[in-house]
Scaffold this active site. Sequence first.
Site, short mmCIF file in Angstrom:
data_model
loop_
_atom_site.label_atom_id
_atom_site.label_comp_id
_atom_site.label_asym_id
_atom_site.label_seq_id
_atom_site.Cartn_x
_atom_site.Cartn_y
_atom_site.Cartn_z
N HIS A 88 6.69 -8.18 -12.41
CA HIS A 88 6.64 -7.52 -11.11
C HIS A 88 7.91 -7.76 -10.30
O HIS A 88 8.66 -8.70 -10.58
CB HIS A 88 5.44 -8.02 -10.29
N LYS A 128 6.32 -9.94 -4.66
CA LYS A 128 4.89 -10.11 -4.88
C LYS A 128 4.45 -11.53 -4.52
O LYS A 128 5.09 -12.51 -4.90
CB LYS A 128 4.55 -9.80 -6.35
N1 LIG Z 1 -4.50 -2.27 -6.91
C1 LIG Z 1 -3.30 -1.75 -7.15
O1 LIG Z 1 -3.14 -0.82 -7.95
C2 LIG Z 1 -2.13 -2.34 -6.46
C3 LIG Z 1 -2.31 -3.42 -5.67
N2 LIG Z 1 -1.26 -3.97 -5.00
C4 LIG Z 1 -1.62 -5.05 -4.12
O2 LIG Z 1 -1.70 -4.49 -2.81
C5 LIG Z 1 -1.29 -5.45 -1.84
C6 LIG Z 1 -0.15 -4.87 -1.03
O3 LIG Z 1 0.97 -4.68 -1.86
P1 LIG Z 1 2.36 -4.12 -1.27
O4 LIG Z 1 2.12 -2.85 -0.55
O5 LIG Z 1 3.33 -4.16 -2.38
O6 LIG Z 1 2.71 -5.27 -0.23
P2 LIG Z 1 3.58 -5.16 1.11
O7 LIG Z 1 4.00 -6.56 1.42
O8 LIG Z 1 4.62 -4.12 0.96
O9 LIG Z 1 2.52 -4.65 2.18
C7 LIG Z 1 1.54 -5.44 2.76
C8 LIG Z 1 1.36 -4.99 4.18
O10 LIG Z 1 0.24 -5.65 4.75
C9 LIG Z 1 0.55 -5.90 6.09
N3 LIG Z 1 -0.34 -6.94 6.62
C10 LIG Z 1 -0.32 -8.27 6.39
N4 LIG Z 1 -1.28 -8.88 7.11
C11 LIG Z 1 -1.91 -7.91 7.80
C12 LIG Z 1 -2.97 -7.91 8.74
N5 LIG Z 1 -3.57 -9.03 9.10
N6 LIG Z 1 -3.36 -6.73 9.26
C13 LIG Z 1 -2.76 -5.58 8.90
N7 LIG Z 1 -1.73 -5.51 8.02
C14 LIG Z 1 -1.32 -6.67 7.49
C15 LIG Z 1 2.01 -6.31 6.08
O11 LIG Z 1 2.59 -6.16 7.36
C16 LIG Z 1 2.58 -5.32 5.07
O12 LIG Z 1 3.03 -4.15 5.70
C17 LIG Z 1 -0.92 -6.71 -2.64
O13 LIG Z 1 -2.02 -7.57 -2.68
C18 LIG Z 1 -0.64 -6.17 -4.04
O14 LIG Z 1 -0.86 -7.14 -5.05
C19 LIG Z 1 -0.02 -3.45 -5.10
C20 LIG Z 1 0.24 -2.38 -5.89
C21 LIG Z 1 -0.80 -1.73 -6.65
O1 LIG Z 2 1.84 -6.37 -6.15
C1 LIG Z 2 2.01 -5.36 -6.89
O2 LIG Z 2 3.03 -4.68 -6.85
C2 LIG Z 2 0.92 -5.00 -7.81
N1 LIG Z 2 -0.19 -5.66 -7.75
C3 LIG Z 2 -1.36 -5.42 -8.52
C4 LIG Z 2 -1.67 -6.64 -9.36
O3 LIG Z 2 -1.58 -7.77 -8.84
O4 LIG Z 2 -2.06 -6.49 -10.51
C5 LIG Z 2 -1.30 -4.13 -9.29
C6 LIG Z 2 0.05 -3.76 -9.79
O5 LIG Z 2 0.35 -4.57 -10.87
C7 LIG Z 2 1.11 -3.85 -8.71
#
Ligand SMILES: NC(=O)C1=CN([C@@H]2O[C@H](COP(=O)(O)OP(=O)(O)OC[C@H]3O[C@@H](n4cnc5c(N)ncnc54)[C@H](O)[C@@H]3O)[C@@H](O)[C@H]2O)C=CC1
Ligand SMILES: O=C(O)C1=N[C@H](C(=O)O)C[C@H](O)C1
Length: 266
Positions: A155, A159
């Site tokens: 990743h 992350k």
């Molecule tokens: N299920 C999936 O397919 C995927 C899951 N993820 C997961 O999604 C989550 C977010 O990933 P990204 O967008 O890359 O992270 P990021 O760091 O770009 O975004 C997270 C956002 O949450 C906000 N945030 C933090 N605390 C908060 C609160 N108390 N209230 C409101 N907003 C708050 C931050 O300001 C930031 O804008 C991570 O846990 C990641 O592992 C990421 C990509 C794909």
């Molecule tokens: O943080 C990410 O970027 C992602 N998080 C998810 C994970 O923890 O598996 C999904 C994807 O891999 C991207």
Amino acid sequence: MEKVNIVIAGPRGRMGREAVKLVHETENYHLAAVVDRKNDGGLLSDFDGFLGLDVPVYSNIEECFQKTDANILIDLTTPAVGMFHTKTALTYGVRPVVGTTGFTKEDLKELENLCKEKGLGCVIAPNFAVGAILMMKFAQLAGKYFDDVEIIELHHDQKLDAPSGTAVKTAELIAEVRESKQQGHPQEEEVIPGARGANYDGMHIHSVRLPGLIAHQQVMFGSAGQTLTIRHDSYNRASFMSGVKLAVDTALKVDTLVYGLENIIE
Ligand SMILES: NC(=O)C1=CN([C@@H]2O[C@H](COP(=O)(O)OP(=O)(O)OC[C@H]3O[C@@H](n4cnc5c(N)ncnc54)[C@H](O)[C@@H]3O)[C@@H](O)[C@H]2O)C=CC1
Ligand SMILES: O=C(O)C1=N[C@H](C(=O)O)C[C@H](O)C1
């Protein structure tokens, strides 16, 4: 057709921005509000990149649900707040769709019970990309035939959690079909601690973090004279959005917790 009122938590994050676009561009969805740590009481359009999106911003998720007639919460925040947001949504009768990773087994059990108690659907998807779901399903199938497997997830270096939610889910799915086995040499020693990665029921998980990467995973199986490698790559966050839509539509229909899109995609 009545529109689905959606709240997005974390709208300015890498995933949140894509989700805002998805909701805005989907005919029967309405972006009712967002939850953000900044600009409480303001509008989403006050932030760069959200021109014309005059959607209320709340920093307090409870206040958001008190003032918004929401059907769905899409949470894309951090492991630290994801659980609180999900529980709060269910408490207010709002169905959560959670992409945020880092939930523990205990968290999932608690949410399963809360869904039952409230009769509400909730989808928690460690990975929304259809290709990643298939990669996990194929890995589970291969796990029936190979006793030895190493999971390598790669990743971007922003992350927060390791191993990734996808890697944990993959190990869980393989563990369902594989006899428990401590892999490698029984006397192997880590010359540098951590060299063999995390250990899930004897399977090893290795987490690579590098700028330039997005989200990738390779599952390697080995047996006498052969290896099998199953790999998935997400090259952008748009790859996750059809899965987010499927999760929203599912959360509206079911009244239980669904953990993993493999339970929805047949
Ligand atoms: N299920 C999936 O397919 C995927 C899951 N993820 C997961 O999604 C989550 C977010 O990933 P990204 O967008 O890359 O992270 P990021 O760091 O770009 O975004 C997270 C956002 O949450 C906000 N945030 C933090 N605390 C908060 C609160 N108390 N209230 C409101 N907003 C708050 C931050 O300001 C930031 O804008 C991570 O846990 C990641 O592992 C990421 C990509 C794909
Ligand atoms: O943080 C990410 O970027 C992602 N998080 C998810 C994970 O923890 O598996 C999904 C994807 O891999 C991207």
